[in-house]
Structure formats: C-alpha cells, structure tokens
Design an enzyme around this catalytic site. Sequence first.
Site, PDB file in Angstrom:
ATOM      1  N   LYS A   1      13.468  25.749  34.091  1.00 57.09           N
ATOM      2  CA  LYS A   1      14.523  25.849  33.066  1.00 57.09           C
ATOM      3  C   LYS A   1      14.177  26.908  32.024  1.00 57.09           C
ATOM      4  CE  LYS A   1      13.934  21.502  31.833  1.00 57.09           C
ATOM      5  NZ  LYS A   1      12.803  21.084  32.698  1.00 57.09           N
TER       6      LYS A   1
ATOM      7  N   ARG B   1       0.598  26.996  33.864  1.00 58.11           N
ATOM      8  CA  ARG B   1       1.517  27.641  32.900  1.00 58.11           C
ATOM      9  C   ARG B   1       0.819  28.078  31.616  1.00 58.11           C
ATOM     10  NH1 ARG B   1       6.905  24.702  31.098  1.00 58.11           N
ATOM     11  NH2 ARG B   1       5.505  22.937  30.797  1.00 58.11           N
TER      12      ARG B   1
ATOM     13  N   ARG C   1       5.869  12.167  32.468  1.00 54.96           N
ATOM     14  CA  ARG C   1       7.075  12.990  32.269  1.00 54.96           C
ATOM     15  C   ARG C   1       7.981  12.896  33.494  1.00 54.96           C
ATOM     16  NH1 ARG C   1       4.131  18.423  31.017  1.00 54.96           N
ATOM     17  NH2 ARG C   1       6.189  19.389  31.002  1.00 54.96           N
TER      18      ARG C   1
ATOM     19  N   ARG D   1      19.130  14.343  28.086  1.00 56.73           N
ATOM     20  CA  ARG D   1      18.149  13.781  29.013  1.00 56.73           C
ATOM     21  C   ARG D   1      18.357  12.298  29.248  1.00 56.73           C
ATOM     22  NH1 ARG D   1      13.849  17.589  28.059  1.00 56.73           N
ATOM     23  NH2 ARG D   1      11.907  17.002  29.019  1.00 56.73           N
TER      24      ARG D   1
ATOM     25  N   ARG E   1       0.307  24.216  26.905  1.00 53.71           N
ATOM     26  CA  ARG E   1       0.902  23.063  26.239  1.00 53.71           C
ATOM     27  C   ARG E   1       0.013  21.844  26.387  1.00 53.71           C
ATOM     28  NH1 ARG E   1       7.156  22.800  27.961  1.00 53.71           N
ATOM     29  NH2 ARG E   1       6.647  20.572  28.053  1.00 53.71           N
TER      30      ARG E   1
HETATM   31  P1  AP5 Z   1       9.118  26.504  33.221  1.00 53.97           P
HETATM   32  O1  AP5 Z   1      10.325  27.358  33.425  1.00 53.97           O
HETATM   33  O2  AP5 Z   1       8.359  26.698  31.956  1.00 53.97           O
HETATM   34  O3  AP5 Z   1       9.494  24.963  33.434  1.00 53.97           O
HETATM   35  P2  AP5 Z   1      10.560  24.051  32.667  1.00 53.97           P
HETATM   36  O4  AP5 Z   1      11.607  23.618  33.633  1.00 53.97           O
HETATM   37  O5  AP5 Z   1      11.030  24.707  31.414  1.00 53.97           O
HETATM   38  O6  AP5 Z   1       9.643  22.768  32.413  1.00 53.97           O
HETATM   39  P3  AP5 Z   1       9.116  22.067  31.079  1.00 53.97           P
HETATM   40  O7  AP5 Z   1       7.766  21.530  31.399  1.00 53.97           O
HETATM   41  O8  AP5 Z   1       9.266  22.916  29.886  1.00 53.97           O
HETATM   42  O9  AP5 Z   1      10.151  20.890  31.022  1.00 53.97           O
HETATM   43  P4  AP5 Z   1      10.036  19.560  30.288  1.00 53.97           P
HETATM   44  O10 AP5 Z   1      11.407  19.058  30.482  1.00 53.97           O
HETATM   45  O11 AP5 Z   1       8.956  18.678  30.742  1.00 53.97           O
HETATM   46  O12 AP5 Z   1       9.613  19.963  28.797  1.00 53.97           O
HETATM   47  P5  AP5 Z   1      10.421  20.053  27.433  1.00 53.97           P
HETATM   48  O13 AP5 Z   1       9.808  21.127  26.645  1.00 53.97           O
HETATM   49  O14 AP5 Z   1      11.879  20.087  27.670  1.00 53.97           O
HETATM   50  O15 AP5 Z   1       8.155  26.733  34.488  1.00 53.97           O
HETATM   51  C1  AP5 Z   1       6.902  26.079  34.606  1.00 53.97           C
HETATM   52  C2  AP5 Z   1       5.846  27.019  35.208  1.00 53.97           C
HETATM   53  O16 AP5 Z   1       6.220  27.381  36.532  1.00 53.97           O
HETATM   54  C3  AP5 Z   1       5.680  28.342  34.451  1.00 53.97           C
HETATM   55  O17 AP5 Z   1       4.337  28.686  34.424  1.00 53.97           O
HETATM   56  C4  AP5 Z   1       6.493  29.346  35.268  1.00 53.97           C
HETATM   57  O18 AP5 Z   1       5.940  30.653  35.182  1.00 53.97           O
HETATM   58  C5  AP5 Z   1       6.390  28.793  36.669  1.00 53.97           C
HETATM   59  N1  AP5 Z   1       7.622  28.988  37.441  1.00 53.97           N
HETATM   60  C6  AP5 Z   1       8.910  28.880  36.968  1.00 53.97           C
HETATM   61  N2  AP5 Z   1       9.797  29.109  37.959  1.00 53.97           N
HETATM   62  C7  AP5 Z   1       9.067  29.354  39.084  1.00 53.97           C
HETATM   63  C8  AP5 Z   1       9.424  29.646  40.444  1.00 53.97           C
HETATM   64  N3  AP5 Z   1      10.721  29.737  40.825  1.00 53.97           N
HETATM   65  N4  AP5 Z   1       8.423  29.825  41.344  1.00 53.97           N
HETATM   66  C9  AP5 Z   1       7.109  29.737  40.962  1.00 53.97           C
HETATM   67  N5  AP5 Z   1       6.713  29.458  39.684  1.00 53.97           N
HETATM   68  C10 AP5 Z   1       7.688  29.276  38.753  1.00 53.97           C
HETATM   69  O19 AP5 Z   1      10.100  18.646  26.769  1.00 53.97           O
HETATM   70  C11 AP5 Z   1       8.816  18.296  26.310  1.00 53.97           C
HETATM   71  C12 AP5 Z   1       8.829  16.916  25.663  1.00 53.97           C
HETATM   72  O20 AP5 Z   1       9.698  16.922  24.518  1.00 53.97           O
HETATM   73  C13 AP5 Z   1       9.367  15.769  26.532  1.00 53.97           C
HETATM   74  O21 AP5 Z   1       8.354  15.211  27.346  1.00 53.97           O
HETATM   75  C14 AP5 Z   1       9.870  14.781  25.466  1.00 53.97           C
HETATM   76  O22 AP5 Z   1       8.817  14.045  24.896  1.00 53.97           O
HETATM   77  C15 AP5 Z   1      10.434  15.702  24.397  1.00 53.97           C
HETATM   78  N6  AP5 Z   1      11.868  15.997  24.592  1.00 53.97           N
HETATM   79  C16 AP5 Z   1      12.425  17.226  24.807  1.00 53.97           C
HETATM   80  N7  AP5 Z   1      13.764  17.131  24.926  1.00 53.97           N
HETATM   81  C17 AP5 Z   1      14.072  15.821  24.779  1.00 53.97           C
HETATM   82  C18 AP5 Z   1      15.288  15.085  24.831  1.00 53.97           C
HETATM   83  N8  AP5 Z   1      16.480  15.683  25.053  1.00 53.97           N
HETATM   84  N9  AP5 Z   1      15.239  13.741  24.652  1.00 53.97           N
HETATM   85  C19 AP5 Z   1      14.072  13.106  24.425  1.00 53.97           C
HETATM   86  N10 AP5 Z   1      12.870  13.739  24.383  1.00 53.97           N
HETATM   87  C20 AP5 Z   1      12.869  15.081  24.557  1.00 53.97           C
HETATM   88 ZN    ZN Z   2      10.752  24.294  29.340  1.00 53.66          ZN
END
Ligand code: AP5
Ligand code: ZN
Length: 214
Positions: free
Chosen positions: A13, A127, A171, A88, A160
């Site tokens: 994402k 990452r 997660r 979410r 992170r």
């Molecule tokens: P990347 O694109 O960074 O992954 P992502 O989908 O953004 O995953 P996240 O880990 O950021 O998602 P998340 O939902 O767990 O975290 P969030 O910050 O939202 O890609 C990952 C890696 O893979 C990178 O190194 C990239 O280079 C590589 N990659 C990407 N695409 C690739 C491909 N096609 N092929 C190969 N490699 C690839 O949330 C964090 C925390 O915040 C949650 O746990 C929760 O506690 C809280 N939170 C956030 N939003 C909410 C909400 N709406 N409600 C409640 N709690 C929330």
């Molecule tokens: Zn992300």
Amino acid sequence: KRLILIGPPGSGKGTQSPVIKDEYCLCHLATGDMLRAAVAAKTPLGVKAKEAMDKGELVSDDLVVGIIDEAMKKQSCQKGFILDGFPRTVVQAQKLDEMLQKQGTKIDKVLNFAIDDAVLEERITGRWIHPSSGRTYHTKFAPPKVPGVDDVTGEPLIQRKDDTPAVLKSRLEAFHRQTEPVIDYYGSKGILANLPAEKPPKEVTSEVQKVLSS
Ligand code: AP5
Ligand code: ZN
C-alpha cells in the site's frame, strides 16, 4: 478520484501510494504514518495509540476516525485522496460513509492488495523507510543506492518498531479478523477491485493504472 487501499501489512500500500498520488494529483492520507508521527511527537493522541501499535493491535475506532476527519478538513484534496490503512474495521467504513455523505461525495474505488500471508514476513523484516518523505526501500526487493541511506536526500533510513516477526503475527491476525470484513463491505457495494499484490512493484503499478483508467 477518491480511493481506498486495503491489504495486509507488507502488501504494498505504502509503496504504490506515492506513484498513484503523483499521477492523479491526490492527497495521500495514511493513518499509520499519522499515528507514528503522533507517537514520535508524544502528543496526547500518540500516547494513547502507542500501546496498541507496539503490540500490533488496532487503535480504537474513535481515535482514527478523529484523525481522518481532521486530516480531510485540513488538506485541500480537490482532486481527491488515497486512504492508506483506513478504514480497517466495518465501524470505520460506516463512519467514513457518513463523513463523505455530509460532503456530498463518495468513494470511487477500493483497491484490494490480495496476497498470501507467507510472503509478508520477508517483505516486512527487510523494509527500510525514509520517515519524512514516506519513501520505502527493501534490502532485497528495492535496495537503496547506499545501504541505510535515502536515495534522494542522503538522510538515514529507519526500520519500524512493529516490523518484527512476532508483532507481524498479531498485525496479520488483526487484518484477518477485523479488516477482511471491510473487503466484503465494499464488495457488496460493487466498487472493489482485486490486485495481484505478489507481483513485482512495477507490475502492481500497471495493474493499478488499468483499474483506475477503466
Ligand atoms: P509497503 O508498501 O511498505 O507495505 P504496506 O502495505 O504499506 O504495509 P504496512 O506494514 O505499512 O501496513 P500496515 O497496515 O501493517 O501498517 P500501518 O502503518 O497502516 O511494503 C512493505 C515492504 O515490501 C517494503 O520494504 C517494500 O519495499 C516491499 N515491497 C512492496 N511492494 C513489493 C512488491 N510488489 N514486491 C516486492 N517487495 C515489495 O499501521 C500500523 C499500525 O497503526 C497498525 O498496526 C495499528 O496499530 C495502527 N493503525 C493504522 N491505521 C489504523 C486504523 N485505521 N485503525 C486502527 N489502527 C490503525
Ligand atoms: Zn504502509
């Protein structure tokens, strides 16, 4: 365009968002990024969110709905926005519908980053991110030119705190239990598009472009 990106941790994402954002001139609203900034700044909101985030659990609906509401009012997203990591839970999705209804708008498309859990640990543990720009790297799949350094600014990259195998496990549990029902919610509204998120980043980008131009 008003878009939602939904998918498990590591599904891509945050990698695809900057590309789509630039191409369509959209705001990128990522609740995870906003929460991490609040935690780093030790704001009252950050203090409340930290415990759940460190454990890989979801922060309360009221808290995230509040920050999204504020972010949407503050940003001038005339051409639209990308919601990354929100909604979410089904409650968050319903609250979002209410917010948009008041503004006389609605979501155009929900991009579902479909991918097998098995490949996510390698993506998450490799990452590295550049916090101020949101640029994302990977030691194997998208290495920076100099290890640990941002290509554009030369500033240091960080990892992170929640990117460990143990926290990833909770997660993923939260994703399957609380977020998968949101995918069905948008499926029943007929605005869901499934993306093959296991493909290489550039191919995922073309798939996104295909969906958005159709
Ligand atoms: P990347 O694109 O960074 O992954 P992502 O989908 O953004 O995953 P996240 O880990 O950021 O998602 P998340 O939902 O767990 O975290 P969030 O910050 O939202 O890609 C990952 C890696 O893979 C990178 O190194 C990239 O280079 C590589 N990659 C990407 N695409 C690739 C491909 N096609 N092929 C190969 N490699 C690839 O949330 C964090 C925390 O915040 C949650 O746990 C929760 O506690 C809280 N939170 C956030 N939003 C909410 C909400 N709406 N409600 C409640 N709690 C929330
Ligand atoms: Zn992300």
